[in-house]
Design a protein around this motif. Structure first.
Motif, PDB file in Angstrom:
ATOM      1  N   LEU A 144      48.118  40.375  39.648  1.00 28.67           N
ATOM      2  CA  LEU A 144      46.878  40.174  38.889  1.00 28.67           C
ATOM      3  C   LEU A 144      46.117  38.960  39.400  1.00 28.67           C
ATOM      4  O   LEU A 144      44.876  38.968  39.451  1.00 28.67           O
ATOM      5  CB  LEU A 144      47.196  40.021  37.405  1.00 28.67           C
ATOM      6  N   ARG A 190      36.359  37.951  35.196  1.00 25.28           N
ATOM      7  CA  ARG A 190      35.917  38.439  36.523  1.00 25.28           C
ATOM      8  C   ARG A 190      35.423  39.876  36.431  1.00 25.28           C
ATOM      9  O   ARG A 190      34.443  40.256  37.083  1.00 25.28           O
ATOM     10  CB  ARG A 190      37.073  38.354  37.509  1.00 25.28           C
ATOM     11  N   ARG A 191      36.083  40.685  35.628  1.00 25.58           N
ATOM     12  CA  ARG A 191      35.672  42.083  35.526  1.00 25.58           C
ATOM     13  C   ARG A 191      34.340  42.208  34.789  1.00 25.58           C
ATOM     14  O   ARG A 191      33.566  43.132  35.061  1.00 25.58           O
ATOM     15  CB  ARG A 191      36.774  42.898  34.862  1.00 25.58           C
ATOM     16  N   LEU A 245      41.066  37.406  34.457  1.00 24.66           N
ATOM     17  CA  LEU A 245      40.706  38.695  35.040  1.00 24.66           C
ATOM     18  C   LEU A 245      39.628  39.393  34.217  1.00 24.66           C
ATOM     19  O   LEU A 245      38.719  40.027  34.779  1.00 24.66           O
ATOM     20  CB  LEU A 245      41.950  39.571  35.155  1.00 24.66           C
ATOM     21  N   VAL A 253      42.134  38.560  40.931  1.00 22.99           N
ATOM     22  CA  VAL A 253      41.147  37.511  40.651  1.00 22.99           C
ATOM     23  C   VAL A 253      40.567  36.998  41.972  1.00 22.99           C
ATOM     24  O   VAL A 253      39.349  36.839  42.114  1.00 22.99           O
ATOM     25  CB  VAL A 253      41.795  36.355  39.866  1.00 22.99           C
ATOM     26  N   GLU A 278      41.872  47.093  44.048  1.00 24.41           N
ATOM     27  CA  GLU A 278      42.265  47.369  42.658  1.00 24.41           C
ATOM     28  C   GLU A 278      43.132  48.630  42.584  1.00 24.41           C
ATOM     29  O   GLU A 278      44.139  48.674  41.861  1.00 24.41           O
ATOM     30  CB  GLU A 278      41.017  47.529  41.790  1.00 24.41           C
TER      31      GLU A 278
END
Length: 246
Positions: A124, A182-183, A179, A128, A229
């Protein structure tokens, strides 16, 4: 047993060499030629194109089989803005399922490596890094966007300002908070994506870092994000299956 780490073996010739049981990681085999090879019980994964075995280009066959196994895999090769949005939506749903699976384990196991691969939490952290690099830096032009927990791939040279803290042991929720942020950035970029902006090139980011300070096609940046991803979720699912037996 001999270890080769960081050695430049380009153009080397191997004759009557026993490589049984050898392990290759982050190895560049482009344009390698092998003759008289005995290959059995081997396990190979990576970015494989143009692979010819016994006169047959097997790369398209492998791609077709992978698409057959996961019909949604083709979604990761979008051509237009709506396709990119749909692909990222799918990834978020699948990652939510994978995280739910990980939460059923002892939290300590999420820091354990399986077969020398990244732990679940490290995976994960790498995502990032991918978003910081290919979206925030490459597309949005932020010179140094990396969160302290962002984790580059192991073979990347040390670069000024790019973190590489392999000793950190943040909790799953700590990394998920980063995360999620960031998403949200990725969703904002995709929401404003048009055919014109998708076909454009980025402006080079200032200063050293990853990717290098040059222009990239926006399409290439987003495809890199989707691929990272998608593939790392597969790796995570594979390793979770092992951790569930511990």
């Amino acid at each position: 047993m001999t270890d080769f780490d960081g050695d430049d073996l380009r153009g080397s010739r191997f004759h009557r060499v026993d490589l049984s049981g050898a392990r290759f990681r982050d190895v560049d085999l482009r344009a390698a030629v092998m003759r008289g090879v005995e290959l059995g019980d081997a396990d190979i994964d990576g970015d494989i194109t143009g692979l010819t075995l016994n006169g047959v280009d097997v790369a398209p066959l492998v791609e077709a089989e992978l698409d057959r196994r996961d019909p949604d895999r083709a979604t990761m090769r979008p051509t237009g803005p709506d396709g990119f949005r749909a692909a990222y939506d799918l990834l978020e749903r699948r990652w939510a399922e994978t995280v739910a699976r990980a939460r059923r384990l002892d939290p300590a196991l999420l820091h354990e490596s399986v077969d020398d691969e990244w732990s679940f939490v490290e995976t994960l952290r790498h995502l990032v890094f991918v978003t910081d690099s290919w979206v925030r830096r490459a597309i949005l032009g932020e010179p140094a966007p990396w969160h302290p927990l962002a984790l580059p791939w192991d073979g990347m040279p040390d670069l000024p300002g790019v973190p590489r803290d392999r000793a950190a042991r943040p909790s799953l929720d700590t990394v998920l908070d980063v995360l999620r942020d960031r998403r949200a950035t990725v969703r904002a970029v995709l929401a404003g994506l048009t055919e014109e902006s998708l076909d454009a090139d980025t402006e080079p980011a200032d200063g050293p870092g990853w990717p290098p300070p040059r222009s990239f096609p926006v399409r290439e940046c987003l495809l890199t994000l989707l691929n990272e991803e998608y593939q790392h979720r597969l790796y995570a699912e594979r390793d979770l299956a092992v951790l569930e037996t511990r």
